[in-house]
Design a protein around this motif. Structure first.
Motif, short mmCIF file in Angstrom:
data_model
loop_
_atom_site.label_atom_id
_atom_site.label_comp_id
_atom_site.label_asym_id
_atom_site.label_seq_id
_atom_site.Cartn_x
_atom_site.Cartn_y
_atom_site.Cartn_z
N ARG A 44 -52.85 41.23 -12.87
CA ARG A 44 -52.91 42.37 -13.78
C ARG A 44 -54.33 42.84 -14.06
NH1 ARG A 44 -49.33 41.22 -18.87
NH2 ARG A 44 -47.38 42.12 -18.19
N SER A 49 -54.88 48.88 -9.74
CA SER A 49 -53.42 49.01 -9.77
C SER A 49 -52.90 49.44 -11.15
CB SER A 49 -52.77 47.69 -9.37
OG SER A 49 -53.03 46.69 -10.34
N TYR A 50 -53.79 49.80 -12.06
CA TYR A 50 -53.38 50.17 -13.41
C TYR A 50 -52.43 51.38 -13.40
CZ TYR A 50 -53.58 51.93 -18.18
OH TYR A 50 -53.24 52.39 -19.41
N ARG A 53 -48.89 50.60 -12.24
CA ARG A 53 -48.17 49.79 -13.23
C ARG A 53 -47.65 50.66 -14.38
NH1 ARG A 53 -48.76 44.37 -12.68
NH2 ARG A 53 -50.27 43.70 -11.14
N GLN A 54 -48.47 51.60 -14.82
CA GLN A 54 -48.03 52.52 -15.87
C GLN A 54 -46.93 53.44 -15.36
OE1 GLN A 54 -49.12 52.47 -19.18
NE2 GLN A 54 -49.82 50.51 -18.38
N TRP A 56 -44.77 52.64 -13.09
CA TRP A 56 -43.59 51.77 -13.04
C TRP A 56 -42.97 51.63 -14.43
CZ3 TRP A 56 -44.47 45.88 -13.27
CH2 TRP A 56 -43.27 45.19 -13.22
N LYS A 57 -43.79 51.44 -15.42
CA LYS A 57 -43.32 51.19 -16.78
C LYS A 57 -42.66 52.42 -17.41
CE LYS A 57 -45.10 49.54 -21.22
NZ LYS A 57 -46.29 49.05 -21.92
N ILE A 74 -39.56 46.80 -6.30
CA ILE A 74 -40.91 46.46 -6.74
C ILE A 74 -41.35 45.22 -5.99
CG2 ILE A 74 -42.37 45.97 -8.74
CD1 ILE A 74 -40.74 48.65 -8.89
N LYS A 76 -44.41 42.69 -5.73
CA LYS A 76 -45.67 42.20 -6.27
C LYS A 76 -46.23 41.18 -5.29
CE LYS A 76 -44.46 42.77 -11.11
NZ LYS A 76 -44.32 42.08 -12.39
#
Length: 144
Positions: A44, A49-50, A53-54, A56-57, A74, A76
């Motif tokens: 993280r 990759s921020y 990730r956002q 995705w969220k 997904i 990882k």
């Protein structure tokens, strides 16, 4: 997890349902897409990759709500610190006859969304179907 939710349990549930249901800025239907794959490192602290990730969220739950027939995968990737720079950060779009990729390294979630919409020719969900839930105020009981 979602800081903007209220403290009341019922209000939180209604707010979360409204977030998943989406609004005119993030509710789209993907006609020719069969599968989305998000690939990024497990680590993280890898700031490149921020954005994904956002994305995705906040975006994928809305997409899944309006596109039940599309698979969302997904992946990882477990890496060492030395391999972290080589790890892919991308969104792979599997359409009927072809596969397209968006390199998401150092991209904001809004940039990922705009590229995705451009590539897939997604259609916005009609605003008439995007009504959000509301809570009725508590009835006040007066004793005489």
């Amino acid at each position: 997890m979602f800081k903007e939710l209220t403290s009341s349990r019922i209000s939180r549930q209604v707010s979360r349902i409204n977030q998943i249901h989406g609004d005119s800025s993030n509710a789209y239907v993907f006609n020719n897409v069969k599968k989305f794959e998000l690939i990024f490192p497990v680590n993280r602290s890898y700031m490149e990759s921020y954005g994904i990730r956002q994305f995705w969220k906040y975006n994928l739950p809305v997409f899944k709500f309006h596109n039940d027939d599309i698979d969302f995968i997904i992946k990882k990737v477990q890496t060492t610190d030395a391999e972290l720079e080589k790890c892919p950060v991308k969104l792979v779009i599997h359409e009927d006859s072809q596969t397209k990729e968006i390199d998401c390294k150092n991209l904001e979630p809004s940039s990922i969304l705009s590229q995705l919409l451009e590539i897939t020719n997604a259609e916005p969900v009609p605003s008439s179907t995007l009504e959000s839930l509301t809570l009725k105020p508590k009835a006040s009981y007066i004793k005489n």
